[in-house]
Design a protein around this motif. Structure first.
Motif, PDB file in Angstrom:
ATOM      1  N   SER A 147       0.797  -1.316  -0.097  1.00  0.00           N
ATOM      2  CA  SER A 147       0.159  -0.055   0.103  1.00  0.00           C
ATOM      3  C   SER A 147       0.854   1.198  -0.074  1.00  0.00           C
ATOM      4  O   SER A 147       1.599   1.561   1.007  1.00  0.00           O
ATOM      5  N   VAL A 148       0.916   2.164  -0.969  1.00  0.00           N
ATOM      6  CA  VAL A 148       1.638   3.197  -1.125  1.00  0.00           C
ATOM      7  C   VAL A 148       0.911   4.265  -0.124  1.00  0.00           C
ATOM      8  O   VAL A 148       1.648   5.150   0.449  1.00  0.00           O
ATOM      9  N   ARG A 149      -0.433   4.342  -0.101  1.00  0.00           N
ATOM     10  CA  ARG A 149      -1.152   5.123   0.679  1.00  0.00           C
ATOM     11  C   ARG A 149      -0.635   5.037   2.350  1.00  0.00           C
ATOM     12  O   ARG A 149      -0.509   5.977   2.977  1.00  0.00           O
ATOM     13  N   TYR A 150      -0.526   3.733   2.835  1.00  0.00           N
ATOM     14  CA  TYR A 150      -0.016   3.579   4.102  1.00  0.00           C
ATOM     15  C   TYR A 150       1.246   3.577   4.283  1.00  0.00           C
ATOM     16  O   TYR A 150       1.908   4.041   5.334  1.00  0.00           O
ATOM     17  N   ARG A 151       1.869   3.452   3.118  1.00  0.00           N
ATOM     18  CA  ARG A 151       3.592   3.700   3.094  1.00  0.00           C
ATOM     19  C   ARG A 151       3.868   5.059   3.492  1.00  0.00           C
ATOM     20  O   ARG A 151       4.537   5.482   4.321  1.00  0.00           O
ATOM     21  N   LEU A 152       3.106   6.102   2.910  1.00  0.00           N
ATOM     22  CA  LEU A 152       3.152   7.526   3.192  1.00  0.00           C
ATOM     23  C   LEU A 152       2.932   7.904   4.722  1.00  0.00           C
ATOM     24  O   LEU A 152       3.588   8.519   5.294  1.00  0.00           O
ATOM     25  N   ARG A 153       1.743   7.209   4.991  1.00  0.00           N
ATOM     26  CA  ARG A 153       1.409   7.482   6.494  1.00  0.00           C
ATOM     27  C   ARG A 153       2.358   6.794   7.518  1.00  0.00           C
ATOM     28  O   ARG A 153       3.051   7.675   8.537  1.00  0.00           O
ATOM     29  N   VAL A 154       3.200   5.842   7.128  1.00  0.00           N
ATOM     30  CA  VAL A 154       4.121   5.058   7.954  1.00  0.00           C
ATOM     31  C   VAL A 154       5.567   6.176   7.951  1.00  0.00           C
ATOM     32  O   VAL A 154       5.936   6.576   9.025  1.00  0.00           O
ATOM     33  N   ASP A 155       5.792   6.601   6.891  1.00  0.00           N
ATOM     34  CA  ASP A 155       7.084   7.360   6.591  1.00  0.00           C
ATOM     35  C   ASP A 155       6.792   8.882   7.386  1.00  0.00           C
ATOM     36  O   ASP A 155       7.627   9.359   7.957  1.00  0.00           O
TER      37      ASP A 155
END
Length: 380
Positions: free
Chosen positions: A361-369
């Motif tokens: 998930s790119v969307r959640y990857r952005l949140r994690v970062d």
């Protein structure tokens, strides 16, 4: 072509070396022959700089790994000419569409449900080819169906599938594709005279606005979906829309509006049992899911009560909701950071990162970062 591939890779947070590794891993799992590690490294560099054309076999691998369509990978669109007579081809399409009966429709909707199940467990990126093929088939059947009695059920099936495809596109960071699929879903729902699917697609489309930095506009769009649907909406869908509105108000840091929307969702849901409506399988909402939503909204507002809500939801939630679990872990990390509990925050962040790697998930990857950046800076 070069910029498209690079953009998709960077959105995933991958280096060129990571992309090479993923191609090799894919080839081992699928028993597909690819070039050596060194050659693949040269290929990726050449692809991104326009020095080498991506072959169809490698394009298929990249679509699966990066969650992109051909149009998003390539700058040029190839138009295939057909030398058959126009009327003969039209009749062929009409006959094929006329052959779609109730059993075929049920099979098409089962395919949508299967893709939905795989999506929440494995992530959207691995399903881009299957989802695109499914949409094309539904669009073709609808385009050449003649009478309303044939068009309406096909339009309803397309509305359901297009909403799912839109959510998957949003998950892999393809905002433009997501928006267009939601417009497709809404158009199909209007033709089907289906207020449930129209309101659902409209409500989900608000998340594209939120991710683009316009959560207040998204909240207004959800309100419009509720107003337009009126009494024709089911209680569970009304509760879902109220919860979505609450999240969007939380993103806008408007706590009073958020709490009122959460209270409305809770009141509507209290009269219901089960988790899904038979006429709207794209929505999962019971007390556990609403608790997750409530915890997420409270975390966005910096409310300490979010930790209890999220922890309870995480324990009670179905294990198949892998991507949703990643979201809860992100929320818990953020909530613990607000309380200065960096050890707990980093634990949940590691768990979230692991789940994000699983689903792609790119969307959640952005949140994690983003949360990791706050953690590293010692801020909340």
């Amino acid at each position: 072509m070069a910029n498209h591939l690079r953009r998709a890779r960077v959105a995933r947070g991958w280096s060129q070396a990571r992309l090479v590794h993923e191609i090799e891993q894919y080839s081992r799992q699928r028993l597909v022959t690819v070039a050596s590690t060194n050659s693949l490294g040269v290929y990726v560099s050449d692809w991104e700089n326009g020095r080498r054309k991506i072959s169809s076999s490698y394009a298929a691998i990249l679509r699966r790994l990066l969650g992109t369509t051909d149009d998003e990978l390539f700058s040029d669109v190839t138009i295939v000419n057909d030398d058959r007579g126009g009327y003969a081809q039209l009749v062929e399409h009409l006959d094929a569409s006329d052959a779609v009966d109730q059993s075929t429709l049920r099979a098409l909707r089962r395919q949508t449900e299967l893709l939905r199940t795989m999506d929440r467990q494995l992530g959207a990126a691995q399903l881009v080819d299957q989802m695109q093929s499914h949409l094309v088939r539904l669009q073709e059947n609808l385009s050449f169906a003649v009478l309303p009695s044939a068009r309406q059920p096909l339009a309803r099936a397309l509305a359901e599938a297009a909403s799912l495809a839109a959510w998957q596109a949003l998950d892999v960071g393809a905002a433009d594709r997501a928006w267009r699929h939601y417009e497709m879903a809404k158009s199909a729902a209007r033709e089907a005279d289906d207020p449930l699917h129209l309101a659902h697609a409209t409500g989900e489309q608000a998340y594209v606005l939120a991710d683009a930095g316009r959560p207040e506009l998204g909240a207004q769009l959800v309100q419009e979906a509720q107003r337009a649907g009126g009494k024709r909406l089911s209680p569970r869908l009304s509760a879902w829309l109220a919860a979505a509105e609450a999240e969007l108000w939380a993103l806008s840091q408007r706590s009073d509006e958020c709490q009122r929307s959460l209270d409305r969702a809770s009141g509507l849901l209290s009269r219901l049992t089960g988790v899904r409506d038979p006429d709207l399988p794209g929505i999962f909402l019971d007390e556990t899911h609403l608790r997750r939503w409530r915890g997420h909204s409270l975390a966005l507002l910096g409310d300490h009560r979010s930790i209890d809500e999220l922890s309870t939801a995480l324990t009670a939630m179905d294990d198949t909701f892998v991507r949703a679990a990643a979201g809860i872990r992100c929320d818990l990390a953020q909530a613990h950071l607000v309380r200065g509990e960096t050890r707990e925050a980093r634990f949940h962040l590691r768990e979230a990162s692991s789940l994000v790697n699983l689903t792609g998930s790119v969307r959640y990857r952005l949140r994690v970062d983003r949360i990791k950046g706050l953690s590293d800076a010692g801020k909340c």
